[in-house]
Design an enzyme around this catalytic site. Structure first.
Site, PDB file in Angstrom:
ATOM      1  CG  ASP A  16      -1.750   1.093   1.184  1.00 11.29           C
ATOM      2  OD1 ASP A  16      -2.600   1.322   0.370  1.00 11.29           O
ATOM      3  OD2 ASP A  16      -1.731   1.899   2.114  1.00 11.29           O
ATOM      4  CG  ASP A  18      -2.301   7.688   0.437  1.00 12.23           C
ATOM      5  OD1 ASP A  18      -1.061   8.111  -0.093  1.00 12.23           O
ATOM      6  OD2 ASP A  18      -3.288   7.253  -0.036  1.00 12.23           O
ATOM      7  CG  ASP A 214      -1.984   2.759   6.206  1.00 12.02           C
ATOM      8  OD1 ASP A 214      -2.258   2.043   5.135  1.00 12.02           O
ATOM      9  OD2 ASP A 214      -2.629   3.628   6.774  1.00 12.02           O
TER      10      ASP A 214
END
Length: 338
Positions: A16, A18, A214
């Site tokens: 991922d 961001d 995250d």
């Protein structure tokens, strides 16, 4: 996995962006260096993002500016997954109304579809992705087209997105405008739904991937849906409380502070009689509450505490009040400050 570094068991990192590699325009500290080391060891990097606002080329340039190794072919976006989903359902050259940015338009063209901006063009589908300049007028055009029977596809369903200023409204929040106005729920292409992971697998050909994210409700759930291992890093949205109270579909294989953990042996929790241990910590469920004793690295304490909480919760979720006591002091430093 104590005898080898975490990355040794995998041939591809499905990363991922961001909250993992960058926050806003700036890099997460240490992330570019960790990714360069991974590539030097022969591990393929694939940047898999729910953000559909930018093209793969633009994302790759941003990553390169931050010091991370990246080419446009290394980037897999929810826009690409959404475009493939639509192309498999409609004819070549079909008009598709874009409620979003250039990333969606570019992905649609790559699949032989024709991006349009108004319901007057009689689009067969409406695709929505986050864009900083998204206007009421474009949302209204999308609602008109969906009311007339156009297929409604969302690039992703993220309710928020992490930035250097904090969490901002994500595409999932914005799609509620058209969904509420029309009564039609979108088909979601991005994580945790299968289309984006399918796109990633098609592009990388990976046989032993590790999903790194995250967010529990997108990255980790998406990895579970795909049947692959996952690493949750604490540099973005999810924190210790989220982990301790995670439902089974949101429980990662590994938990780390940041991407530097890829290059160290992973110390996971171990089930001992009456408790879960990790490093110098011991965690157990006692009297309806989570107990954590010992000391050492806070992250080891979090890993032990998660194992005990998840075991006690089974197929459910641990109650927040039952785990908050261990967060008051022992685990407060487990997550790095962003």
């Amino acid at each position: 996995m104590d005898s080898q570094t975490l990355i040794d068991a995998y041939d591809t990192l499905l990363l991922d962006l961001d909250g993992v590699v960058y926050l806003g325009r700036g890099a997460v500290p240490g992330a570019p260096e960790a990714l360069r080391r991974a590539q030097e060891r022969g591990v393929r990097l694939a940047y898999v993002t729910n953000n559909a606002s930018r093209t793969p080329g633009a994302i790759a340039r941003h990553l390169t500016e931050l010091g991370a190794p990246a080419a446009s072919e290394d980037v897999v976006t929810s826009a690409q997954a959404a475009a493939r989903l639509i192309a498999e359902r409609v004819g070549p050259g079909a008009p598709v109304l874009v409620v979003g940015g250039m990333g969606l338009r570019s992905a649609l063209r790559a699949h032989g579809l024709r991006p349009v901006s108004t319901a007057l063009d009689e689009p067969v589908a409406v695709v929505q992705g986050i864009a900083p300049d998204l206007s009421y007028g474009l949302l209204a055009e999308g609602a008109l087209a969906v009311r007339r029977g156009a297929l409604f596809v969302a690039a992703n369903g993220d309710s928020t997105m992490p930035t250097g200023r904090g969490e901002l409204p994500g595409n999932g929040a914005m799609t509620r405008v058209i969904a509420t106005a029309t009564g039609v729920e979108p088909i979601v292409a991005g994580k945790p739904e299968p289309p984006l992971h399918r796109e990633s697998m098609l592009r990388t050909g990976s046989t032993r991937p590790l999903v790194v994210g995250d967010r529990l409700d997108t990255d980790i759930e998406g990895a579970r849906n795909a049947g692959v291992d996952s690493l949750l890093v604490l540099t973005g949205v999810a924190g210790p409380l989220d982990l301790l109270t995670a439902a089974p579909r949101h429980r990662p294989t590994f938990v780390a502070a940041d991407l530097s953990a890829l290059h160290r042996p992973y110390r996971g929790p171990r089930r001992d009689p009456g408790a879960w241990t990790c490093g110098g910590w011991s965690a157990r469920w006692d009297g309806g509450r989570l107990r954590l004793d010992g000391g050492g690295e806070p992250l080891d304490g979090l890993r032990a505490a998660c194992a005990a909480a998840w075991e006690a919760a089974g197929e459910g979720r641990a109650d927040e009040d039952a785990v908050k006591e261990v967060l008051a002091s022992p685990l407060r430093d487990a997550a790095p400050s962003a």
